[in-house]
Design an enzyme around this catalytic site. Sequence first.
Site, PDB file in Angstrom:
ATOM      1  N   CYS A   1      -1.535 -15.086   1.539  1.00  0.00           N
ATOM      2  CA  CYS A   1      -1.378 -16.007   2.743  1.00  0.00           C
ATOM      3  C   CYS A   1      -0.196 -17.118   2.444  1.00  0.00           C
ATOM      4  CB  CYS A   1      -2.485 -16.643   3.192  1.00  0.00           C
ATOM      5  SG  CYS A   1      -2.256 -17.602   4.778  1.00  0.00           S
TER       6      CYS A   1
ATOM      7  N   ASP B   1      -1.348   8.180   3.319  1.00  0.00           N
ATOM      8  CA  ASP B   1      -0.926   6.772   3.704  1.00  0.00           C
ATOM      9  C   ASP B   1      -1.666   6.807   5.312  1.00  0.00           C
ATOM     10  OD1 ASP B   1       0.460   4.261   3.127  1.00  0.00           O
ATOM     11  OD2 ASP B   1       2.061   5.178   4.272  1.00  0.00           O
ATOM     12  N   GLU B   2      -1.886   5.220   5.432  1.00  0.00           N
ATOM     13  CA  GLU B   2      -2.241   4.675   6.859  1.00  0.00           C
ATOM     14  C   GLU B   2      -3.856   5.522   6.998  1.00  0.00           C
ATOM     15  OE1 GLU B   2      -1.153   2.251   8.000  1.00  0.00           O
ATOM     16  OE2 GLU B   2       1.096   2.318   7.497  1.00  0.00           O
ATOM     17  N   CYS B   3      -4.494   5.717   6.133  1.00  0.00           N
ATOM     18  CA  CYS B   3      -5.965   6.210   6.190  1.00  0.00           C
ATOM     19  C   CYS B   3      -6.811   5.708   7.229  1.00  0.00           C
ATOM     20  CB  CYS B   3      -6.633   6.523   4.956  1.00  0.00           C
ATOM     21  SG  CYS B   3      -6.893   5.092   4.171  1.00  0.00           S
TER      22      CYS B   3
ATOM     23  N   CYS C   1      -4.881 -15.722   5.138  1.00  0.00           N
ATOM     24  CA  CYS C   1      -6.202 -15.802   4.849  1.00  0.00           C
ATOM     25  C   CYS C   1      -7.136 -15.872   5.960  1.00  0.00           C
ATOM     26  CB  CYS C   1      -6.350 -17.054   3.627  1.00  0.00           C
ATOM     27  SG  CYS C   1      -6.027 -18.646   4.350  1.00  0.00           S
TER      28      CYS C   1
ATOM     29  N   LYS D   1       0.902  -1.289  -0.148  1.00  0.00           N
ATOM     30  CA  LYS D   1       0.004  -0.008   0.019  1.00  0.00           C
ATOM     31  C   LYS D   1       0.861   1.399  -0.048  1.00  0.00           C
ATOM     32  CE  LYS D   1      -1.907  -1.217   3.888  1.00  0.00           C
ATOM     33  NZ  LYS D   1      -0.923  -2.483   4.008  1.00  0.00           N
TER      34      LYS D   1
END
Length: 193
Positions: free
Chosen positions: A142, A84-86, A179, A15
Amino acid sequence: MAKLYFKYGAMGSSKTANALITKFNYEERGMKVWLIKPSTDDRDGKTHIRSRIGLAADADVIAPEDNIGELLKKQEGIDVIISDECQFFTAEHIDQLREIVNFQDIPVLCFGLRTDFLTHLFPGSARLFEVADSITEIKTICSCGAKAIVNARIAADGKIITEGEQVMLGGNESYVAMCHKCWAKAIKEQNHA
């Protein structure tokens, strides 16, 4: 026409790298980016954003009591806002970003987590799901190869933590993207050990 974008993914889905690449792309075209982050995210320093692959930039910090619209007035010639990091923003902050999109025609791109280590929505993420124009998942996997959707919080002994505060900053030493099946199975196994 400007839009409010929410780009979310589990831990390790790149992200922050995506946010910084997006910033670079806008700037390469001569556009002015206002890079922001919530004050909660001080893992790499108060004003620093750094991805796991080494991309980094400085950002303006938004405190819980700040009004993003008022802070924007102190900026000049902003073409786009990237956060970022919203997930750590308040619902009010997300509404302020929505207002900027609506009435100032500035696109806002928010990058962050959907849920915490117990699979509960963060306040900022919940509000973004309610009001964003565009919602995109940034996928990661995963260890079993399935799509990871859980940010499993891991103790030093490798066990999955199932209680505690919603916010605990950390990286690979504290979190593993899993997962849901592997996460639930690991919790069940450690509870019966």
